[in-house]
Design an enzyme around this catalytic site. Structure first.
Site, PDB file in Angstrom:
ATOM      1  N   GLY A  43      14.342  11.318  -7.026  1.00 51.54           N
ATOM      2  CA  GLY A  43      15.214  12.371  -7.539  1.00 51.54           C
ATOM      3  C   GLY A  43      15.495  12.122  -8.996  1.00 51.54           C
TER       4      GLY A  43
ATOM      5  N   LYS B  43       5.679  -0.762  -5.394  1.00 48.62           N
ATOM      6  CA  LYS B  43       7.067  -1.223  -5.350  1.00 48.62           C
ATOM      7  C   LYS B  43       7.161  -2.573  -4.623  1.00 48.62           C
ATOM      8  CE  LYS B  43       8.820   3.491  -5.517  1.00 48.62           C
ATOM      9  NZ  LYS B  43       9.138   4.653  -4.660  1.00 48.62           N
TER      10      LYS B  43
END
Lengths: 437, 437
Positions: free
Chosen positions: A307, A206
């Site tokens: 999530g 990331k």
């Protein structure tokens, strides 16, 4: 209802994110059509096993194991398979067949980003990847568009929910790493093999994506310095707290200015940050991206870093953008690498340090340690000495906690080696960087 | 250096934001050209007085008092004059002459938004307004694009730096409103006439813009319920702190679901929020926008809400977007009003309340108060009674602090009237809403 043009959407992967994307595409079809200016028709979902259980119930007739056929004729291909292959092959196939691609695959972009963005450029396709950078947090468009007229100086980001969850519980409960990790695995916050998270691999991917975007530079994954959190223990947590800090695994992307011009540093490691810093109050599995820009000043973007349904939000935002572009033309959010700044090794970085040593409890030891630091161009800001053990004089070992002013990582590293070999230092307990000023 | 096409940029206004925009356009011309794909040529700056002092030194030959001539032939017009007229006339002129418009004028958009967006739609121009919503915080593109596939349920935002500065100092220093306001005026955080800030007019304009964007609905300014902070005093701050809250001036934009379908509420008022809420730690003159979305969950965007150079960052991001659109086509970030939900009056909102009363210190008074609340469909969650004055029994007056469960604003309001008229309540000291759950 407006009679919109239809766009064919192919979904690759129906895991925790993919199944939510499929569910929301169908549930909010009318609203999405209004926003996109086109009906988003989910024409199929490629999976490995059509009979596997899913988080969201999906119509059996949409499921297929034949991704290649599904991609043919799709206007938008959503890749949520994860991993490098066959994801890479499918993404390139989609681009070459004229589709725009939406992906949440950070591993793929961090390792094959240039290949994929080049392929897209050549055919005029776009690759959208909001879900790959910081889960549900909208960070791509702020960096790519909102800050396009500004200069990002530094990003400090909590981009891995698992490690933030572990460090937060170690901090608030005084627990040990192994115990919290085991608990996190039991609760589903950590994988059975936690390596990608706790060793910082996920955060490094990331960081490469964020740095590429912020500095308009292609940052290869192997240019990212990476350290995990497995060495962090309760005593380091206590020592950090005592000094007014908390330990976070940060991805730091920084613009450096030197005599040879500008360069950038991208690094992932556990760092101390002041408890009053906005990043210190990011708890649990949440993520946050703190951006320092020349004109805008300090900005922070906070939200769920993972999530299924949360990440699906980021994916669907990209799908709507891709659809709008299909209808109205224009540019997407593709990479810009025109600045192309060099990425320097971590040794060229300057930061502050928090060094914990066990030393012989003898007269003159502090002078020796201070002398070695000074020779190594590491300037001392604070020192605290405590006796180890039962506190009786003559127990032989004292603990020395040294806070430094800003020093060059390479100088610091060589100085710590000299301290370890000096004869008066029994043990280098820990060396942690201090970020955030 | 790449030989880019030139785009003519006209700037209207050279105040604290405008002069910074002009400075950065010139200072970072090469980088901006790379990012925009076009050279942004500042062709002139319309001002009222070419001799007025500026924050940034500007070339005399660019300054003009003739805005109308400057607009003719511009590709991009940046409007940073503020106020309704002549800004409205110039913006419409720019649109009708084929320019894209970048504006930071919240008053203009909140009052004449539909007229301006309609005019732009008719000629295919775009209006960009990142600087109008929350200063330097990138919020337009996250709401318009990143969350385009999601459904925003609620926004709670600190969008006025002056009032946040005042409330924060009242909270941390225990100071009174008038004293902090005077100090803020001296330090330049508040205007000589602070009405627009302290009465919530500025926040209401931004709330209308944020709600329009979040709910794809044109929200007229007069549909925004507005209360300022001038009634907040030290005793309310103390009472809030005692109960674990802090008082913030919040812009709340909420999607409501009722038997007749969906509607929205937009309101600006001082509210209590839990000290553990991320908005509670927004200090000083900072702004933050907390977004609750159906899929993405909770997101927060934090940064400087005002300041010349900070806001200039948002303006320049818009200028680059407008330039990219000139080169590559596509859609901008214009209004979408396809959902067009009704905006309901504040009476239809449900929230929790924190009611402070002075009552006769007599047996049976609490029962009477509780009875009136119950009849009014206001359910009590917490009660705390303290004696006013020196604490001796029989001083005659007790203070009753009541925390309610969620109740309808209209019910609450009628109930408070009945309490005031009940004979046992000497004084309704304060009624504050509690937001954030």
């Amino acid at each position: 209802m407006t009679d919109y043009r239809r766009l064919r959407v192919a979904l690759l992967g129906a895991g925790s994110v993919g199944s939510q994307v499929a569910g929301l595409l169908r549930q909010h079809a009318d609203e999405l059509a209004d926003r996109a200016g086109a009906r988003l028709e989910l024409v199929g979902i490629a999976v490995r096993d059509v009979d596997a259980p899913r988080d969201v119930e999906l119509p059996r007739e949409l499921l297929t194991t034949d991704a290649e056929t599904l991609i043919v004729g799709a206007d938008i291909v959503i890749e949520l398979m994860g991993g490098i292959e066959p994801a890479r092959t499918y993404v390139l196939q989609a681009i070459n067949s004229g589709a725009d691609v939406v992906t949440g695959n950070k591993a793929l972009l961090a390792t094959h980003g240039p290949e994929i963005f080049d392929a897209a450029d050549q055919v005029g396709a776009e690759v959208y990847y909001e879900a790959a950078a910081a889960g549900a947090i909208p960070i791509i468009r702020p960096l790519r568009d909102s800050l396009a007229g500004d200069r990002v100086q530094r990003i400090m980001a909590i981009v891995n929910g698992t490690t933030n969850y572990i460090l937060d519980r170690m901090d608030t409960e005084g627990a040990e790493f192994a115990d919290v990790l085991a608990d996190a695995q039991r609760l589903g916050y950590a994988e059975a093999d936690p390596t990608a998270d706790v060793e910082g691999f996920d955060a490094a991917q990331k960081a490469a994506i964020l740095a590429s975007l912020a500095f308009h530079t292609a940052v290869p994954l192997d240019a990212v310095h990476r350290e995990g959190i497995t060495a962090i223990d309760k005593s380091m947590m206590d020592s950090a707290r005592h000094a007014g800090y908390v330990i976070k695994l940060l991805a730091v992307c920084e613009r450096l200015t030197g005599p040879e011009g500008e360069s950038i540093s991208v690094r992932v490691y556990p760092t101390l940050i002041d408890r009053a810093h906005p990043l210190a109050s990011v708890h649990g599995a949440n993520n946050a991206v703190f951006v320092q820009a020349e004109a805008a000043g300090n900005l922070m973007f906070y939200g769920a870093g993972a999530g299924g349904v949360q990440t699906a939000s980021a994916v669907l935002g990209d799908v709507v953008s891709a659809a709008r572009r299909h209808i109205a033309g224009g540019v997407g959010v593709g990479e810009s690498t025109l600045a192309n700044l060099p990425v320097v090794p971590v040794g060229r970085v300057t930061t502050r340090y928090h060094i914990t040593l066990e030393v012989d409890d003898q007269p003159g030891v502090l002078a020796t340690v201070a002398g070695i630091l000074s020779e190594g161009r590491v300037s001392i800001a604070t020192v605290e000495q405590t006796v180890v053990g039962d506190g009786e004089a003559g127990s032989g070992i004292a603990r020395l906690v040294i806070g430094t002013h800003k020093a060059l990582e390479q100088d610091l590293s060589e100085t710590v080696d000299r301290l370890a070999a000096s004869g008066v230092v029994e043990r280098v307990v820990s060396v942690l960087r201090v970020e955030g000023d």
